[in-house]
Design an enzyme around this catalytic site. Structure first.
Site, PDB file in Angstrom:
ATOM      1  CE  LYS A 190      -4.508   1.227   0.601  1.00 16.81           C
ATOM      2  NZ  LYS A 190      -5.463   0.783  -0.587  1.00 16.81           N
ATOM      3  CG  ASP A 225      -6.812   3.100  -0.727  1.00 14.91           C
ATOM      4  OD1 ASP A 225      -7.760   2.539  -0.938  1.00 14.91           O
ATOM      5  OD2 ASP A 225      -7.371   4.536  -0.325  1.00 14.91           O
TER       6      ASP A 225
HETATM    7  P1  NDP Z   1     -12.939   7.878  -2.730  1.00 16.66           P
HETATM    8  O1  NDP Z   1     -12.136   9.042  -2.877  1.00 16.66           O
HETATM    9  O2  NDP Z   1     -13.526   8.198  -4.512  1.00 16.66           O
HETATM   10  O3  NDP Z   1     -14.488   8.191  -1.578  1.00 16.66           O
HETATM   11  C1  NDP Z   1     -14.848   8.018  -0.652  1.00 16.66           C
HETATM   12  C2  NDP Z   1     -15.073   8.328   0.221  1.00 16.66           C
HETATM   13  O4  NDP Z   1     -15.649   8.454   1.287  1.00 16.66           O
HETATM   14  C3  NDP Z   1     -15.773   9.709  -0.152  1.00 16.66           C
HETATM   15  O5  NDP Z   1     -17.035  10.257  -0.237  1.00 16.66           O
HETATM   16  C4  NDP Z   1     -15.388  11.323   1.158  1.00 16.66           C
HETATM   17  O6  NDP Z   1     -16.048  11.559   1.332  1.00 16.66           O
HETATM   18  C5  NDP Z   1     -15.662  10.000   1.998  1.00 16.66           C
HETATM   19  N1  NDP Z   1     -14.725   9.923   2.814  1.00 16.66           N
HETATM   20  C6  NDP Z   1     -12.844   9.594   3.140  1.00 16.66           C
HETATM   21  N2  NDP Z   1     -12.841   9.944   4.278  1.00 16.66           N
HETATM   22  C7  NDP Z   1     -13.967  10.439   5.204  1.00 16.66           C
HETATM   23  C8  NDP Z   1     -14.296  10.205   6.886  1.00 16.66           C
HETATM   24  N3  NDP Z   1     -12.875  10.339   7.374  1.00 16.66           N
HETATM   25  N4  NDP Z   1     -14.932  10.770   6.856  1.00 16.66           N
HETATM   26  C9  NDP Z   1     -16.586  10.398   6.430  1.00 16.66           C
HETATM   27  N5  NDP Z   1     -16.071  10.247   5.194  1.00 16.66           N
HETATM   28  C10 NDP Z   1     -15.310  10.106   3.747  1.00 16.66           C
HETATM   29  O7  NDP Z   1     -12.419   6.876  -2.313  1.00 16.66           O
HETATM   30  P2  NDP Z   1     -13.278   5.249  -2.875  1.00 16.66           P
HETATM   31  O8  NDP Z   1     -14.168   5.219  -3.051  1.00 16.66           O
HETATM   32  O9  NDP Z   1     -11.665   4.320  -3.762  1.00 16.66           O
HETATM   33  O10 NDP Z   1     -12.458   4.375  -1.397  1.00 16.66           O
HETATM   34  C11 NDP Z   1     -13.715   3.859  -0.016  1.00 16.66           C
HETATM   35  C12 NDP Z   1     -12.953   2.404   1.161  1.00 16.66           C
HETATM   36  O11 NDP Z   1     -12.853   1.905  -0.192  1.00 16.66           O
HETATM   37  C13 NDP Z   1     -11.536   2.918   1.497  1.00 16.66           C
HETATM   38  O12 NDP Z   1     -11.428   2.500   2.131  1.00 16.66           O
HETATM   39  C14 NDP Z   1     -11.285   2.439   0.485  1.00 16.66           C
HETATM   40  O13 NDP Z   1      -9.397   1.860   1.096  1.00 16.66           O
HETATM   41  C15 NDP Z   1     -11.198   1.119  -0.202  1.00 16.66           C
HETATM   42  N6  NDP Z   1     -11.756  -0.105  -0.948  1.00 16.66           N
HETATM   43  C16 NDP Z   1     -10.982   0.733  -2.519  1.00 16.66           C
HETATM   44  C17 NDP Z   1     -11.220   0.365  -3.521  1.00 16.66           C
HETATM   45  C18 NDP Z   1     -10.964   0.792  -5.116  1.00 16.66           C
HETATM   46  O14 NDP Z   1     -11.133   0.576  -6.006  1.00 16.66           O
HETATM   47  N7  NDP Z   1     -11.134   2.395  -4.917  1.00 16.66           N
HETATM   48  C19 NDP Z   1     -10.646  -1.025  -3.612  1.00 16.66           C
HETATM   49  C20 NDP Z   1     -10.720  -2.126  -1.818  1.00 16.66           C
HETATM   50  C21 NDP Z   1     -11.215  -0.805  -0.860  1.00 16.66           C
HETATM   51  P3  NDP Z   1     -15.312  13.293   0.375  1.00 16.66           P
HETATM   52  O15 NDP Z   1     -15.308  13.405  -0.515  1.00 16.66           O
HETATM   53  O16 NDP Z   1     -16.323  14.294   1.354  1.00 16.66           O
HETATM   54  O17 NDP Z   1     -13.980  13.470   1.668  1.00 16.66           O
END
Ligand code: NDP
Length: 448
Positions: free
Chosen positions: A124, A164
């Site tokens: 990571k 991510d």
């Molecule tokens: P994105 O950046 O596309 O989206 C993240 C979302 O979560 C946004 O809506 C963001 O809101 C919100 N968010 C982030 N941090 C916080 C916080 N501290 N409190 C509240 N809301 C929060 O990320 P992903 O969708 O890619 O990833 C989301 C999760 O999925 C993570 O845990 C990641 O590790 C996991 N994941 C992702 C994969 C992928 O293929 N993308 C694969 C496997 C797991 P805002 O925009 O307001 O920050």
């Protein structure tokens, strides 16, 4: 050294890395029955070896903002284990990124990748860079600068990063461009590339879609299905919105999404038009709350989605977003399935509460493995320079998610963790993933 002694050592040595300690403990408590059945793991100190990454690279990233001011950020790549294949795991850009967060994510990634059955190790990376409020040219300059440092450590056969939080197709493209520029090499060093230049169809959708395929398998195991079920989703990013899309396609009703500013509730449910609007809104970094002006529903500033009634919860934003109090709200509101789209979104106490109340629970390691599985398919397509259709990848993804589900369920049963039809997917997934890595380490002797 026994597992409990290893936990004590990790707790003492890494007390300043709480997320990492949490991730290690979650695996440790569930693999005890496997360890008991395999004394060679203890002799070869397999667990003690796996809690230390192969190496961590830390670097400085200098870049210039639009005003010409010099900015300095920190970056890391954690190469945790390449026992089963090249290090593989995403890159996160978020101000909360530090070594603890990246080590927890890298540690989980080892077992998640093993669970897919595809040849990938775990790693990571990321930076404390905050993409919020940055212009496109600032993002571009930062991505170039980040890869200027990272390119020393990655290669299609060594370590293959992806996206991510804060890193999507745009950022991957900028990083890929810089890698090509520096190395003169066009290959699969990153996954999540644009489909016109080496990306796989369905990579963007894979994590969210895969999580819903996993959910379908859980429901089928209880002789149930998704049609008409009310689903609460947190987050509004890549994982959340694609999970919402697939739930809608399969006949479920998604009534919430959220972000760091609050929660959107739409009792009528999200349809494709609304989801497309949300995707476009997030791509422009515009507020979720504006949805209400276009489609109705209600905006709840600074609140999470778990206060609403529903059947299924899919926390898909970030780590530790679901506390024990949130888990209690879920149970009180009728939730009977919790499927983690995010990595480690439930605290240890929340998991205990959910298990105690026999809510069917899928850990992220299993449920969100679809993203990295399609990344592995992207790597193999890059190697042979032949590309599969959307339908072909979708079918592979469905099969992979079913295999993960079935192998976790079988391990839960085999190691005495299934209680009267209630499957302990956390134990099952940890046992299957850990066993694949541990058996490779045993075969290698004491190297790795
Ligand atoms: P994105 O950046 O596309 O989206 C993240 C979302 O979560 C946004 O809506 C963001 O809101 C919100 N968010 C982030 N941090 C916080 C916080 N501290 N409190 C509240 N809301 C929060 O990320 P992903 O969708 O890619 O990833 C989301 C999760 O999925 C993570 O845990 C990641 O590790 C996991 N994941 C992702 C994969 C992928 O293929 N993308 C694969 C496997 C797991 P805002 O925009 O307001 O920050």
């Amino acid at each position: 050294m026994s597992i409990s002694q290893t936990i004590e050592k990790v707790e003492a040595r890494y007390a300043h890395q709480p997320e990492f300690v949490q991730a290690v403990k979650e695996v440790a408590i569930t693999i005890a029955p496997l360890y008991d059945a395999h004394p060679e793991y203890n002799t070869l100190k397999v667990f003690e070896r796996l809690v230390e990454p192969d190496r961590i690279m830390a670097f400085r990233i200098n870049w210039e903002n639009d005003k010409g001011e010099v900015q300095v950020n920190r970056g890391w790549r954690v190469q945790f284990s390449n026992a089963l294949g090249p290090y593989k795991g995403g890159v996160r850009f978020h101000p909360t990124v530090n070594q603890s967060v990246l080590k927890f994510l890298g540690f989980e990634q080892i077992f998640k990748n093993a669970l897919t059955g595809l040849p990938m190790g775990g790693g990571k990376g990321g930076s404390d860079f905050d993409p919020k409020g940055k212009t496109d040219s600032e993002i571009r300059r930062f991505c170039y600068a980040f890869m200027r440092e990272l390119h020393h450590y990655v290669n299609k056969d060594i370590d293959v990063p992806a996206g991510d939080i804060g890193v999507g197709g745009r950022e991957v493209s900028y990083m890929f461009a810089m890698y090509k520029n520096l190395t003169h090499e066009y290959g699969g060093v990153l996954t999540g590339k644009g489909v016109g230049f080496g990306g796989s169809l369905m990579r963007t959708e894979a994590t969210g879609y895969g999580a819903v395929y996993f959910l379908e398998n859980m429901l089928a195991a209880q002789n149930d299905d998704i049609i008409g079920k009310t689903v609460l989703i947190s987050g509004a990013g890549n994982v959340s919105l694609h999970a919402a899309e697939k739930v809608h396609m399969l006949g479920g009703v998604v009534v919430t999404v959220s972000d760091s500013q609050g929660t959107l509730y739409d009792a009528a449910g999200l349809n494709q038009e609304k989801i497309d609007w949300l995707k476009a809104q997030k791509a422009k970094s515009k507020p979720l709350a504006e949805y209400v002006d276009v489609y109705g529903g209600e905006w709840f500033a600074k609140q999470k989605p778990w206060q609403f009634k529903g059947d299924i919860a899919m926390p898909s934003a970030t780590q530790n977003e679901v506390t024990e109090a949130d888990a209690k709200l879920m149970v009180d509101n009728g939730i009977t399935y919790v499927v983690e789209g995010a990595n480690m979104p439930l605290t240890a106490e929340a998991i205990d509460y959910i298990h105690l109340h026999r809510v069917h629970y899928a850990p992220g390691k299993a449920a969100n493995a679809g993203g990295v599985a399609v990344s592995a398919l992207e790597m193999s397509q890059n190697s042979v320079r032949q590309y599969k259709t959307f339908e072909q990848i979708d079918l592979r993804l469905k099969n992979i998610m079913k295999n993960i589900h079935d192998s976790a369920a079988a391990a839960s049963e085999q190691y005495g963790q299934t209680d009267n039809g209630y499957i302990n997917y956390m134990a099952g997934a940890n046992i299957v993933g850990f066993k694949r890595v541990a058996d490779a380490l045993v075969a290698y002797g004491i190297l790795n």
